[in-house]
Design an enzyme around this catalytic site. Structure first.
Site, short mmCIF file in Angstrom:
data_model
loop_
_atom_site.label_atom_id
_atom_site.label_comp_id
_atom_site.label_asym_id
_atom_site.label_seq_id
_atom_site.Cartn_x
_atom_site.Cartn_y
_atom_site.Cartn_z
N ASN A 9 32.96 -77.39 92.99
CA ASN A 9 32.25 -76.24 92.41
C ASN A 9 30.85 -76.71 92.06
OD1 ASN A 9 31.31 -74.08 91.00
ND2 ASN A 9 32.78 -74.23 89.32
N LYS A 11 28.33 -75.03 91.05
CA LYS A 11 27.72 -74.29 89.92
C LYS A 11 26.26 -73.95 90.25
CE LYS A 11 31.09 -76.45 86.93
NZ LYS A 11 31.48 -76.94 85.61
N HIS A 97 36.30 -68.64 86.18
CA HIS A 97 35.87 -69.95 85.68
C HIS A 97 35.52 -69.83 84.19
CE1 HIS A 97 33.62 -73.61 85.05
NE2 HIS A 97 34.26 -74.09 86.10
N GLU A 99 33.17 -70.91 82.52
CA GLU A 99 31.77 -70.58 82.22
C GLU A 99 31.52 -69.09 82.39
OE1 GLU A 99 30.26 -73.58 84.87
OE2 GLU A 99 31.16 -75.05 83.53
N GLU A 169 41.96 -75.58 84.19
CA GLU A 169 40.81 -76.34 83.73
C GLU A 169 40.72 -76.26 82.20
OE1 GLU A 169 37.64 -76.74 87.04
OE2 GLU A 169 37.30 -74.82 86.07
N GLY A 175 32.94 -81.02 82.13
CA GLY A 175 31.60 -81.56 81.93
C GLY A 175 31.45 -82.43 80.70
N SER A 215 36.30 -83.03 84.55
CA SER A 215 35.88 -84.43 84.58
C SER A 215 36.70 -85.30 85.53
CB SER A 215 35.87 -85.03 83.17
OG SER A 215 34.95 -84.34 82.35
P1 13P Z 1 33.39 -81.20 85.82
O1 13P Z 1 34.14 -81.85 86.94
O2 13P Z 1 31.92 -81.42 85.86
O3 13P Z 1 34.01 -81.50 84.49
O4 13P Z 1 33.55 -79.60 86.03
C1 13P Z 1 34.81 -79.08 86.26
C2 13P Z 1 34.65 -77.67 86.64
O5 13P Z 1 34.23 -76.83 85.86
C3 13P Z 1 34.98 -77.28 88.03
O6 13P Z 1 35.03 -75.91 88.17
#
Ligand code: 13P
Length: 252
Positions: A9, A11, A97, A99, A169, A175, A215
């Site tokens: 992803n 982003k 997601h 976010e 997740e 992150g 992560s």
């Molecule tokens: P990270 O791997 O940067 O923690 O992000 C995970 C994520 O949100 C994938 O959609």
């Protein structure tokens, strides 16, 4: 049999050139090893989907979208529809997601509408969900995850689950550098599969891929992916780097 999936992803990262280079680099790197029953997906920003798809042509990489609108067309400034995505060859979309939920206020109800639209349009959905840190601290993580699945997906007919991939997740691991332990991931994934089995049947539960996200890095991917109910990962930061992403794909 359910597929193994490693999905990047991206982003809101990478301009046009960076996107092309990243697809090109991953394509070249994964050519060198076999990908038995494993799918490799990348989700660039909307503006880069078309060029990424072109670069990924005739390779093992599938290009997917990070989001879409629940309506077909109309006065929805700044939005993108399933038809638009399909018109450039995009067949899979990430929905829900964390976010999108927390920063853009997407509710469980809205996400269910998006899921319905994607299913109706015969797209595949990678449905994301997961608890906040507070939920885990107060031992509410199973309740929250169950609620998100019930609200977002459990209204679907069993047949629609051919088009569903789940991505657990935990928000506290996204992150942050903090990963769920392989045992925590397995415990939640087994719980999720049991929920699907109870709501539908064993066949639906066994055929649904459940990805872990939060992560994932080359250093921890192996242990997480080795767990029985973890069918791959949804990778953020580490998917922006060709070597790291390739190592994670190798781990599966
Ligand atoms: P990270 O791997 O940067 O923690 O992000 C995970 C994520 O949100 C994938 O959609």
């Amino acid at each position: 049999m359910r597929s193994k999936i490693v999905a990047g992803n991206w982003k809101m990262n990478n301009d046009a050139k960076e996107t092309k280079n990243l697809v090109k680099g991953i394509r070249k790197a994964i050519k060198r090893f076999p990908l038995a029953n494993t799918r490799v997906l990348v989700a660039p920003a909307f503006v880069n989907l078309r060029s990424a798809n072109k670069k990924a042509k005739k390779s093992n990489i599938e290009v997917v979208a990070q989001n879409m609108h629940q309506e077909n067309s109309g006065a929805f400034t700044g939005e993108i529809s399933a038809d638009m995505l399909q018109s450039i060859g995009i067949k899979t979309v990430i929905i829900g997601h964390s976010e999108r939920r927390s920063i853009f206020g997407e509710t469980d109800e809205l996400l269910a509408q998006k899921v319905n639209q994607a299913i109706e349009k015969e797209m595949e959905v990678i449905f994301c969900f997961g608890e906040q840190l507070e939920d885990r601290k107060t031992d509410n993580h199973f309740t929250i995850v169950q609620y998100q699945l019930e609200k977002g997906l459990f209204h679907l007919e069993a047949i629609a689950w051919n088009q569903i991939v789940l991505a657990y997740e935990p928000v506290w691991a996204i992150g942050t550098g903090e990963t769920a332990s392989p045992e925590q991931a397995q415990e939640m994934h087994a719980f999720i599969r049991k929920l699907v089995q109870e709501k539908y049947n064993t066949s639906v539960a066994d055929n649904t891929s459940i990805l872990y996200g939060g992560s994932v890095k080359p250093s921890n991917a192996n242990k997480i992916f080795s767990k029985e109910d973890v069918d791959g990962g949804l990778i953020g930061g580490a998917s922006l780097n060709i070597e790291d992403f390739t190592e994670i794909i190798k781990a599966i």
